[in-house]
Design an enzyme around this catalytic site. Structure first.
Site, PDB file in Angstrom:
ATOM      1  N   ARG A 181       0.822  -1.226   0.000  1.00  0.00           N
ATOM      2  CA  ARG A 181       0.000   0.000   0.000  1.00  0.00           C
ATOM      3  C   ARG A 181       0.848   1.265   0.000  1.00  0.00           C
ATOM      4  O   ARG A 181       0.484   2.263   0.619  1.00  0.00           O
ATOM      5  CB  ARG A 181      -0.957   0.026   1.188  1.00  0.00           C
ATOM      6  N   GLU A 306      -5.596 -12.284   7.970  1.00  0.00           N
ATOM      7  CA  GLU A 306      -5.344 -12.300   6.522  1.00  0.00           C
ATOM      8  C   GLU A 306      -4.353 -13.390   6.144  1.00  0.00           C
ATOM      9  O   GLU A 306      -3.431 -13.179   5.356  1.00  0.00           O
ATOM     10  CB  GLU A 306      -4.847 -10.927   6.044  1.00  0.00           C
ATOM     11  N   ARG A 339      -0.632  -6.801  16.974  1.00  0.00           N
ATOM     12  CA  ARG A 339      -1.722  -6.103  16.283  1.00  0.00           C
ATOM     13  C   ARG A 339      -3.081  -6.751  16.528  1.00  0.00           C
ATOM     14  O   ARG A 339      -3.199  -7.980  16.565  1.00  0.00           O
ATOM     15  CB  ARG A 339      -1.449  -6.051  14.779  1.00  0.00           C
ATOM     16  N   LYS A 374      -6.207  -0.642  15.168  1.00  0.00           N
ATOM     17  CA  LYS A 374      -6.493   0.363  14.137  1.00  0.00           C
ATOM     18  C   LYS A 374      -7.552   1.331  14.640  1.00  0.00           C
ATOM     19  O   LYS A 374      -8.414   0.959  15.434  1.00  0.00           O
ATOM     20  CB  LYS A 374      -6.971  -0.304  12.845  1.00  0.00           C
ATOM     21  N   ASP A 379     -11.131  -0.950   8.700  1.00  0.00           N
ATOM     22  CA  ASP A 379      -9.832  -0.916   8.029  1.00  0.00           C
ATOM     23  C   ASP A 379      -9.555   0.433   7.382  1.00  0.00           C
ATOM     24  O   ASP A 379      -9.627   0.539   6.153  1.00  0.00           O
ATOM     25  CB  ASP A 379      -9.790  -2.033   6.969  1.00  0.00           C
ATOM     26  N   GLU A 401      -3.253   2.512  15.909  1.00  0.00           N
ATOM     27  CA  GLU A 401      -2.551   2.444  14.624  1.00  0.00           C
ATOM     28  C   GLU A 401      -3.312   3.292  13.617  1.00  0.00           C
ATOM     29  O   GLU A 401      -4.513   3.085  13.404  1.00  0.00           O
ATOM     30  CB  GLU A 401      -2.480   0.989  14.145  1.00  0.00           C
ATOM     31  N   GLU A 407      -4.377   4.403   1.613  1.00  0.00           N
ATOM     32  CA  GLU A 407      -4.860   3.243   0.870  1.00  0.00           C
ATOM     33  C   GLU A 407      -6.302   3.391   0.418  1.00  0.00           C
ATOM     34  O   GLU A 407      -6.659   2.979  -0.684  1.00  0.00           O
ATOM     35  CB  GLU A 407      -4.710   1.996   1.763  1.00  0.00           C
ATOM     36  N   HIS A 535     -15.944   0.836   2.683  1.00  0.00           N
ATOM     37  CA  HIS A 535     -15.349  -0.186   1.825  1.00  0.00           C
ATOM     38  C   HIS A 535     -16.091  -0.348   0.503  1.00  0.00           C
ATOM     39  O   HIS A 535     -16.393  -1.459   0.061  1.00  0.00           O
ATOM     40  CB  HIS A 535     -15.328  -1.532   2.563  1.00  0.00           C
ATOM     41  N   TRP A 557     -16.045 -10.022   2.449  1.00  0.00           N
ATOM     42  CA  TRP A 557     -16.241  -8.637   2.831  1.00  0.00           C
ATOM     43  C   TRP A 557     -15.972  -7.753   1.643  1.00  0.00           C
ATOM     44  O   TRP A 557     -14.915  -7.170   1.530  1.00  0.00           O
ATOM     45  CB  TRP A 557     -15.322  -8.286   3.988  1.00  0.00           C
TER      46      TRP A 557
END
Ligand code: BDP
Length: 725
Positions: A181, A306, A339, A374, A379, A401, A407, A535, A557
């Site tokens: 990214r 992920e 994280r 985050k 996201d 974060e 991105e 998103h 998603w």
């Protein structure tokens, strides 16, 4: 003499090839205008210090360079005060003059500073003092900022300490120099040449980070498939060369650690965190790392997210995994940054997953573990509510974060100042301990009295000559650093400092440009995800619109999952009739978010699925309001273009042009977002467009067929077994 030589070498290295390409960031030190220069008087006549450390040398160099540029005269440095206007810096330990001033240094810790106008040995001086040389370095940058922004300098009395302990920059840089990214070229870390050669440009990078008070840099991408290799001896030696470079700037280095290292590097059959052999492997690895990098900061870990390996692969918890690594690092003073960006393909509402996985383990993490959360539960979207883990984790330090790289906000192309986004989340009230329990105070450790506190920003820096890909993305790097130092700082004030330092203090430029920056994030929201949508970006590259994208048959998603749009209405029901994500928030928020009439409209469709004719505060229908937001996105980009066109006389040609070019691209992008989104949602709502919203230029099939020509793969994206988001 040696110093003069050093300064000369630095000047040779640092002088940009062209004067106005953005390379010098906010450290341009251009001559002050007449009024500011008159106000400065004789302040800055010379730089004086008794300190001799590498950090002090850097500080002297920065002050002489900065003052020489700003005051348009040669400012020298030495070890004795000779004239009125001298700038004396250092620590009470090294300087009896500083020790004799009884400055309130007990309030500034190891990283903070005092800047004070005083009389020393009969001369008027500006004193910049810290308990450490690094504190004084931070003070020097703060002083230069005051000079650069035209502040009054004759009666300074500044006492500052950072509110957050670990102020981190996370590089999502892969060892092959691609950047996850990243939109500003390739990684600035040239691993191939390390450790033999350290690119001198990294000196300027260290200066820029130190000017913001950053004290930790993660060199490697937590998602990269190559990170296991980065913990082998040859790579640790490369990292050590970077640690040496950053050390005098008060910056420690950290590495991402792949959970499967014991298997990948150690040949063990398992990575189970409770297995004694695995624990021994990590202990030995930690010992080895500290032999090579004695002040190594610690590990950043992305586990069970992920497709990344993690403790759950062995039926263990995040706490088991983090504590095992923490135990290995603890004897050396290292920390584990674990994280909370975790999700995997299951039917559960994705935004609930992090809270569900971490809340049950609150209080079970070792003392040297911080959970890095985050800002939002999804996201890095243009707008999300704050993550309920802030205020949810009460016995475990939760750091925040943020994503400096844009991105989901138009890459380097769109002009979006993120200071306002971050201020919005930091000032959100979690109500964890009643009203006033802001996210800022949860993450700075003051709300729950945490020993560790952390803020991390995913970097937007690369090999682009202007570092960030666009000039205005430099503002986001800058604002991140300022907020890391003080999460309660004001986004507008930060923008103003940045504009003055980066461009000019001419009021005809400063006000319109700050106004433009301050509304730019809302424009991004209007352009892409108004009223709480999220998103909606095209799958994969995340730049253009793709609200129709649907991976049928997978608990996935993609945009249709998030917008929930159908003939009956639009939005994601997260109330008790839906996923009940609202229950993760403290009272009274849970009830507020559960009620469409109480939910703030900017978050409406995040929490609710509502009919197209739902009545909005304006009296209009939801459909009309949605369409008007998309239209406003385009209008506001047009207004930014007009503002920037008027600014041409105040900016050098190169920086003006790249910004103008990008704004033109942003305009086209906003039109596409408006038309494509409206074409899709209108196919479901069946409603006519409200007055003032133009009909899409093409029909829906045209937009569906149009794919941005990013191929193969996506910019900056690593290959991974689980990459569909
Ligand atoms: C998402 C990005 C992905 C990152 C991930 C992360 O799409 O490339 O790896 O975040 O934060 O936003 O780990």
């Amino acid at each position: 003499m040696k110093w003069a030589l050093l300064a000369l070498c630095a000047a040779m290295v640092l002088t940009p090839a062209r004067a106005d390409d953005g390379y010098q960031l906010w450290l341009r030190y251009a001559p002050l205008d007449k009024a500011a220069s008159a106000r400065a008087g004789d302040i800055g006549s010379e730089v004086v210090t008794a300190s001799r450390s590498p950090t002090a040398k850097i500080t002297a160099e920065e002050l002489t360079r900065g003052l020489s540029g700003l005051l348009a005269k040669k400012v020298a440095s030495g070890d004795a005060i000779r004239s009125n206007g001298a700038v004396l810096f250092g620590t009470p330990k090294d300087s009896p003059s500083i020790a004799g001033l009884a400055l309130p240094l007990e309030r500034v810790g190891s990283d903070g500073f005092v800047i004070k106008s005083a009389v020393v040995k009969g001369k008027r001086v500006t004193v910049i003092a810290g308990n450490t040389d690094v504190g004084a370095l931070h003070g020097a940058f703060a002083f230069l900022r005051l000079v650069q922004t035209g502040a009054a300098l004759d009666a300074l009395d500044v006492v500052e300490a950072p509110k957050v302990k670990l102020r981190m920059i996370d590089h999502w840089d892969n060892l092959d120099r691609t950047m996850e990214r990243g939109f500003s070229g390739f990684s600035i870390f040239n691993w191939w040449e390390l450790p033999g050669h350290v690119d001198p440009q990294l000196v300027d990078y260290a200066r820029a980070e130190a000017s913001l008070g950053i004290n930790g840099i993660v060199l490697t991408n937590p998602s990269g498939l190559t990170t296991a290799v980065s913990l082998t001896e040859p790579w640790l030696k490369k990292a050590a060369a970077l640690a040496d470079l950053f050390r005098p700037y008060g910056i420690k280095i950290y590495l991402s650690a792949r959970f499967s290292c014991p298997q990948e590097l150690g040949g063990l059959k398992t990575g189970d965190p409770l297995d004694p052999q695995v624990r021994a492997w990590w202990k030995a690895k930690a010992d080895e790392i500290y032999r090579i990098i004695p002040d190594f900061g610690g590990f950043l870990v992305k586990a069970n997210s992920e497709g990344q390996p993690g403790p759950q692969d062995f039926g263990r918890s995040h706490a088991d995994g983090a504590n095992m690594m923490a135990e290995a690092l603890a004897p050396h003073g290292g920390i584990v940054i674990w994280r909370a960006f975790v999700y995997s393909p299951k039917p559960e509402d994705r935004v609930k997953q992090a809270y569900n996985e971490f809340k049950p383990f609150d209080g079970q993490f070792a003392d040297n573990v911080v959970i890095q959360v985050k800002n939002g539960p999804l996201d890095f979207q243009p707008r999300e509510p704050f993550s309920p883990l802030f205020g949810g984790l009460e016995k475990t330090p939760a750091g925040i974060e943020l994503q400096i790289t844009k991105e989901y906000l138009g890459f380097e192309i769109h002009l979006v100042y993120l200071g306002t986004l971050w201020q919005e989340v930091l000032q959100s009230d979690t109500y964890a301990k009643g009203s006033g329990s802001t996210v800022a105070h949860a993450i700075d450790g003051s709300l729950f009295h945490n020993k560790l506190s952390l803020i991390a920003g995913a970097s937007n820096v690369g090999t682009a000559r202007n570092w960030s890909g666009s000039i205005f993305d430099q503002a986001n790097w800058n604002a991140y650093g300022r907020l890391a130092w003080n999460p309660d700082a004001d986004a507008r004030a930060i923008a103003e400092d940045w504009v003055r330092m980066t461009f000019t203090s001419d009021p005809a430029f400063v006000k319109p440009v700050i106004d433009m920056m301050m509304q730019s994030r809302e424009t991004a929201v209007d352009t892409m995800t108004p009223l709480g949508l999220a998103h909606q970006m095209a799958t994969g590259h995340h730049y253009g619109p793709g609200p129709w994208i649907d991976n049928v048959g997978r608990p996935d998603w993609n945009p249709t999952y998030y917008n929930g749009a159908d003939k009956s209405g639009i939005g994601f029901d997260r109330t008790p009739t839906g996923s009940n994500a609202v229950a993760q928030y403290h009272a009274p928020l849970a009830a507020i978010f559960a009620d469409p009439n109480k939910t703030p409209e900017p978050l409406l469709l995040w929490f609710h699925h509502l009919p197209w004719d739902h009545k909005m505060v304006s009296g209009r229908t939801l459909w009309d309001e949605l369409a008007l937001h998309y239209a406003r996105g385009v209008e506001n980009v047009k207004a930014m273009q007009a503002t920037w066109a008027r600014m041409k006389p105040y900016v050098d040609a190169e920086r003006w042009q790249i910004t103008a070019d990008f704004l033109a691209m942003q305009y086209d992008s906003a039109v596409e977002w408006r038309d494509a989104s409206i074409a899709y949602f209108q196919s479901l709502s069946g409603r006519p467009l409200p007055h003032g919203v133009p009909a899409p230029a093409h029909d829906l099939d045209w937009y569906k067929a149009k794919r941005l020509p990013f191929a193969p793969g996506n910019p900056g994206k690593t290959a991974s077994p689980f990459r569909e988001d």
